[in-house]
Design a protein around this motif. Structure first.
Motif, mmCIF file in Angstrom:
data_model
loop_
_atom_site.group_PDB
_atom_site.id
_atom_site.type_symbol
_atom_site.label_atom_id
_atom_site.label_comp_id
_atom_site.label_asym_id
_atom_site.label_seq_id
_atom_site.Cartn_x
_atom_site.Cartn_y
_atom_site.Cartn_z
ATOM 1 N N THR A 111 40.055 -0.769 64.966
ATOM 2 C CA THR A 111 39.357 0.480 64.670
ATOM 3 C C THR A 111 37.955 0.215 64.141
ATOM 4 O O THR A 111 37.013 0.944 64.469
ATOM 5 C CB THR A 111 40.153 1.357 63.681
ATOM 6 O OG1 THR A 111 40.492 0.585 62.523
ATOM 7 C CG2 THR A 111 41.413 1.912 64.323
ATOM 8 N N VAL A 155 29.548 12.071 69.104
ATOM 9 C CA VAL A 155 30.048 10.690 69.216
ATOM 10 C C VAL A 155 29.937 9.969 67.875
ATOM 11 O O VAL A 155 30.854 9.241 67.474
ATOM 12 C CB VAL A 155 29.308 9.925 70.332
ATOM 13 C CG1 VAL A 155 29.701 8.454 70.343
ATOM 14 C CG2 VAL A 155 29.599 10.559 71.681
ATOM 15 N N ILE A 211 32.804 10.996 65.667
ATOM 16 C CA ILE A 211 34.036 10.314 66.059
ATOM 17 C C ILE A 211 34.025 8.881 65.546
ATOM 18 O O ILE A 211 35.028 8.392 65.000
ATOM 19 C CB ILE A 211 34.224 10.372 67.590
ATOM 20 C CG1 ILE A 211 34.469 11.817 68.026
ATOM 21 C CG2 ILE A 211 35.367 9.465 68.034
ATOM 22 C CD1 ILE A 211 34.365 12.041 69.519
ATOM 23 N N ALA A 212 32.891 8.206 65.680
ATOM 24 C CA ALA A 212 32.779 6.829 65.188
ATOM 25 C C ALA A 212 32.986 6.767 63.677
ATOM 26 O O ALA A 212 33.652 5.856 63.169
ATOM 27 C CB ALA A 212 31.416 6.248 65.565
ATOM 28 N N TYR A 232 26.565 1.786 70.744
ATOM 29 C CA TYR A 232 26.418 2.362 72.075
ATOM 30 C C TYR A 232 25.669 3.693 72.015
ATOM 31 O O TYR A 232 24.721 3.918 72.771
ATOM 32 C CB TYR A 232 27.786 2.565 72.724
ATOM 33 C CG TYR A 232 27.710 3.168 74.103
ATOM 34 C CD1 TYR A 232 27.471 2.370 75.215
ATOM 35 C CD2 TYR A 232 27.860 4.542 74.304
ATOM 36 C CE1 TYR A 232 27.382 2.914 76.482
ATOM 37 C CE2 TYR A 232 27.770 5.091 75.567
ATOM 38 C CZ TYR A 232 27.540 4.275 76.652
ATOM 39 O OH TYR A 232 27.446 4.824 77.901
ATOM 40 N N GLU A 233 26.081 4.551 71.086
ATOM 41 C CA GLU A 233 25.435 5.866 71.013
ATOM 42 C C GLU A 233 24.009 5.753 70.498
ATOM 43 O O GLU A 233 23.137 6.532 70.893
ATOM 44 C CB GLU A 233 26.256 6.825 70.149
ATOM 45 C CG GLU A 233 25.912 8.266 70.369
ATOM 46 C CD GLU A 233 26.081 8.731 71.807
ATOM 47 O OE1 GLU A 233 25.332 9.649 72.217
ATOM 48 O OE2 GLU A 233 26.948 8.211 72.545
ATOM 49 N N LEU A 281 31.085 2.146 69.121
ATOM 50 C CA LEU A 281 30.652 3.524 69.387
ATOM 51 C C LEU A 281 29.286 3.805 68.779
ATOM 52 O O LEU A 281 28.433 4.431 69.413
ATOM 53 C CB LEU A 281 31.668 4.521 68.822
ATOM 54 C CG LEU A 281 32.798 4.969 69.719
ATOM 55 C CD1 LEU A 281 33.748 5.884 68.953
ATOM 56 C CD2 LEU A 281 32.290 5.661 70.960
ATOM 57 N N GLY A 302 35.912 -0.805 67.138
ATOM 58 C CA GLY A 302 35.718 0.385 67.971
ATOM 59 C C GLY A 302 34.664 1.316 67.388
ATOM 60 O O GLY A 302 33.800 1.823 68.109
ATOM 61 N N ALA A 303 34.717 1.521 66.077
ATOM 62 C CA ALA A 303 33.720 2.378 65.417
ATOM 63 C C ALA A 303 32.329 1.776 65.536
ATOM 64 O O ALA A 303 31.362 2.477 65.851
ATOM 65 C CB ALA A 303 34.092 2.584 63.946
#
Length: 158
Positions: free
Chosen positions: A20, A66, A69-70, A30-31, A27, A23-24
């Motif tokens: 996690t 996004v 969510i991150a 990437y964003e 994100l 993943g965070a």
């Protein structure tokens, strides 16, 4: 022996904590690249028209979505770490969790914010062809149910 094995088994939670966390982080990076690219394209695209500004604004609203969510995934990562591995991790007071209900509450709060951002994005991009009121009512109902759930898990703490 069983006690030692069970006590050590909590370190298996490092798998979801690391996944996690990564993943965070992925994100967010990437964003950030998406926002940088969109900003560069908007500034160098040559189109300073109301439509171009609207497209850029919708892109930024989607980026906020996004990022939210991150942030939720990051909070879950830190919460799992403090619940299962090390509860002495220095965190701001708003980020401290004492049980899984706290993590669920954080996640649901971010889901509510994401739904609100989604509706805002749809309103900004609305061209009159869809029934925006029906979408708003459906989202309102769902947000109401999630809020009720938050109230219920919040009531169990006291």
């Amino acid at each position: 022996m069983l006690r030692r094995a069970l006590s050590s088994a909590r370190y298996a939670m490092l798998i979801p904590v690391l996944c996690t966390f990564l993943g965070a982080l992925a994100l967010m990076v990437y964003e950030a690249l998406v926002v940088a690219t969109a900003t560069f394209d908007a500034l160098h695209g040559g189109g300073l028209t109301p439509k171009a500004v609207k497209v850029f604004a919708v892109g930024l609203i989607e980026a906020v979505d996004v990022f939210l969510i991150a942030i939720a995934v990051f909070i879950i990562s830190m919460g799992l770490y403090t619940l299962f591995i090390d509860d002495s991790l220095p965190l701001p007071a708003w980020m401290k969790v004492s049980n899984l209900d706290d993590l669920k509450g954080n996640l649901i709060s971010v889901i509510i914010a994401v739904l609100a951002v989604y509706f805002l994005r749809e309103v900004v991009a609305w061209d009159g062809s869809r029934h925006i009121v029906a979408l708003g009512l459906a989202l309102s109902l769902f947000i109401g149910v999630l809020t009720f759930f938050l109230m219920k898990i919040g009531g169990r703490k006291g």
